[in-house]
Scaffold this motif. Structure first.
Motif, short mmCIF file in Angstrom:
data_model
loop_
_atom_site.label_atom_id
_atom_site.label_comp_id
_atom_site.label_asym_id
_atom_site.label_seq_id
_atom_site.Cartn_x
_atom_site.Cartn_y
_atom_site.Cartn_z
N LYS A 1 11.71 0.90 1.33
CA LYS A 1 10.70 -0.01 0.83
C LYS A 1 10.94 -1.43 1.31
CE LYS A 1 8.08 -0.88 -3.39
NZ LYS A 1 7.91 -0.47 -4.81
N ARG B 1 3.69 1.88 -1.19
CA ARG B 1 3.42 2.39 -2.54
C ARG B 1 4.17 3.68 -2.83
NH1 ARG B 1 -1.76 -0.10 -1.48
NH2 ARG B 1 -2.60 1.75 -0.47
N THR B 2 4.49 4.45 -1.81
CA THR B 2 5.21 5.71 -2.01
C THR B 2 6.61 5.68 -1.39
OG1 THR B 2 4.20 6.61 0.01
CG2 THR B 2 3.07 7.04 -2.09
#
Length: 427
Positions: free
Chosen positions: A231, A390-391
């Motif tokens: 991320k 987001r994932t």
């Protein structure tokens, strides 16, 4: 006439079955036609050899055979488009450096920093042929809170054209304006010699060194968390793309997107630096310097010396993602730098690293499409990264057990090992 009659008599005296007469009659065709064919072949062979020798000599004369390449002109940029906002270089009409500085003083008046505010030089970061780069303290009016800045000094004595170029780069920063993901100009000292460009200090250093530090088995150092997740890779990548969008809006491109040209703060704010090529495009409409950049970060059209553009930066951004997910591994580790063009011409790309998710690898591959028109633009790419964020995994830390040997890295990456030891090297 007598000769023609003689020949006629000879031919008339021959019978149709006389072989000698038949040979004499056709001997010109038997000799001339093969001679023409052989001559044509030799001429073609000579032309091919000449072209081959000329190409070999051209390759030998070009710089960069050890892993760097000269920069081609910019793509779809006329002088007017590149000078969007005005030409940054003041024409040389003065006969001395002092009079030239007086001429340009009004244009830079708002950027001037009183020299007495630059109270203390903390360290010399780099000393090159064009001048030294220092880290220094700048007084801001609050004696309890001095500001750390980076000073880029022009060497002394300097030629008039060097002074012109130095001031042109300051004016280029002025034209660009501020963006949170570009290294900012704090001011300048150009009313008298020595000349200084005052830049903001990003104390944590360049992203490549940060990635190498993440390989160490140390959780914190000077209050900075030295680890990286998938991320966070997207987080840094989105900031770089935001800076590229900003340049694209001004009809510019970066030209050398790589981890070594990104500065990182403790909160993982990324700042794109190394804007020297963008300056040249803005000032001249094309890149005319002899500076070379590493081959392994270049898009195919750049390797083929075709005009450069923002989609070449997108290709390099894919390499940057690879650098981040491998914690600073050199791209194409199995390919010698000078063989990279042949490798790409076979439509080969890097394999997916074990630490790279399929989603991230899909984004990389979209950056590495051979045809530049098929690659996404920075804004489209940034939106893809936002969706992937987001994932993305924000727990698992990227891990690479091997520590980096700079000399070995430089050899594999095709860059000078000296370029790994400092930041703010360009502009």
């Amino acid at each position: 006439m007598g000769g023609e009659k003689g020949m006629t008599r000879v031919l008339l005296e021959c019978s149709l079955t006389d072989k000698l007469c038949v040979v004499q009659e056709k001997q010109y065709e038997v000799i001339i036609v093969p001679a023409l064919l052989v001559g044509t072949f030799l001429i073609l062979l000579g032309v091919i050899l000449w072209l081959f020798i000329r190409e070999q000599r051209a390759q030998q004369q070009q710089p960069g055979l050890r892993g760097t390449a000269p920069i081609p002109p910019s793509r779809d940029l006329s002088w007017e488009a590149a000078g969007h906002g005005g030409n940054v270089v003041v024409p040389l009409k003065e006969t001395s450096v002092e009079s030239f500085l007086q001429t340009t003083a009004p244009a830079l008046a708002k950027l001037q920093v009183p020299r007495e505010q630059l109270s203390e030089v903390l360290e010399q970061i780099y000393n090159g042929s064009c001048g030294a780069i220092y880290r220094a303290k700048m007084n801001t009016g609050d004696s309890a809170k001095p500001k750390t800045v980076v000073l880029k000094a022009l060497k002394e004595p300097a030629e008039l054209h060097e002074v012109q170029d130095f001031l042109g780069r300051i004016q280029f920063y002025q034209y660009l304006g501020k963006h949170k993901n570009l290294v900012q100009l704090e001011g300048c000292c150009t009313e008298s010699l020595p000349l200084y460009m005052v830049l903001e200090d990003v104390a944590q250093g360049d992203l490549l060194s940060f990635l190498w530090t993440c390989r160490r088995d140390v959780m914190t150092m000077d209050g900075l968390l030295y680890d990286l997740t998938e991320k966070q890779v997207y987080h840094i990548g989105k900031q770089v793309l935001s800076a590229l969008e900003f340049l694209q809006d001004k009809h510019l491109f970066h030209g050398d997107v790589a981890a070594r040209n990104i500065l990182i703060q403790s909160d993982l704010t990324a700042k794109l630096c190394g804007l020297g090529l963008a300056y040249e495009v803005h000032a001249q409409g094309a890149i005319s310097s002899t500076r070379t950049i590493p081959l392994k970060w270049l898009a195919p059209e750049r390797l083929l010396l075709r005009p450069a553009g923002i989609r070449g930066d997108v290709w390099s951004f894919g390499i940057l993602l690879y650098e981040m997910v491998t914690l600073g591994a050199p791209p194409y580790p199995e390919v010698p730098p000078t063989s990279i063009l042949q490798y790409l011409q076979r439509r080969k790309i890097m394999k997916r690293p074990s630490s790279c998710t399929h989603t991230m690898y899909s984004i990389m591959k979209s950056c590495w499409r051979w045809s530049e028109d098929n690659r996404p633009l920075p804004r489209e790419l940034r939106l893809r990264l936002e969706a992937a964020t987001r994932t993305a995994d924000d727990k698992a830390v990227l891990q690479v057990p091997e520590l980096v040997v700079p000399e070995l890295y430089a050899a594999v990456a095709g860059i000078r090992v000296e370029s790994l030891s400092y930041s703010y090297s360009i502009l």
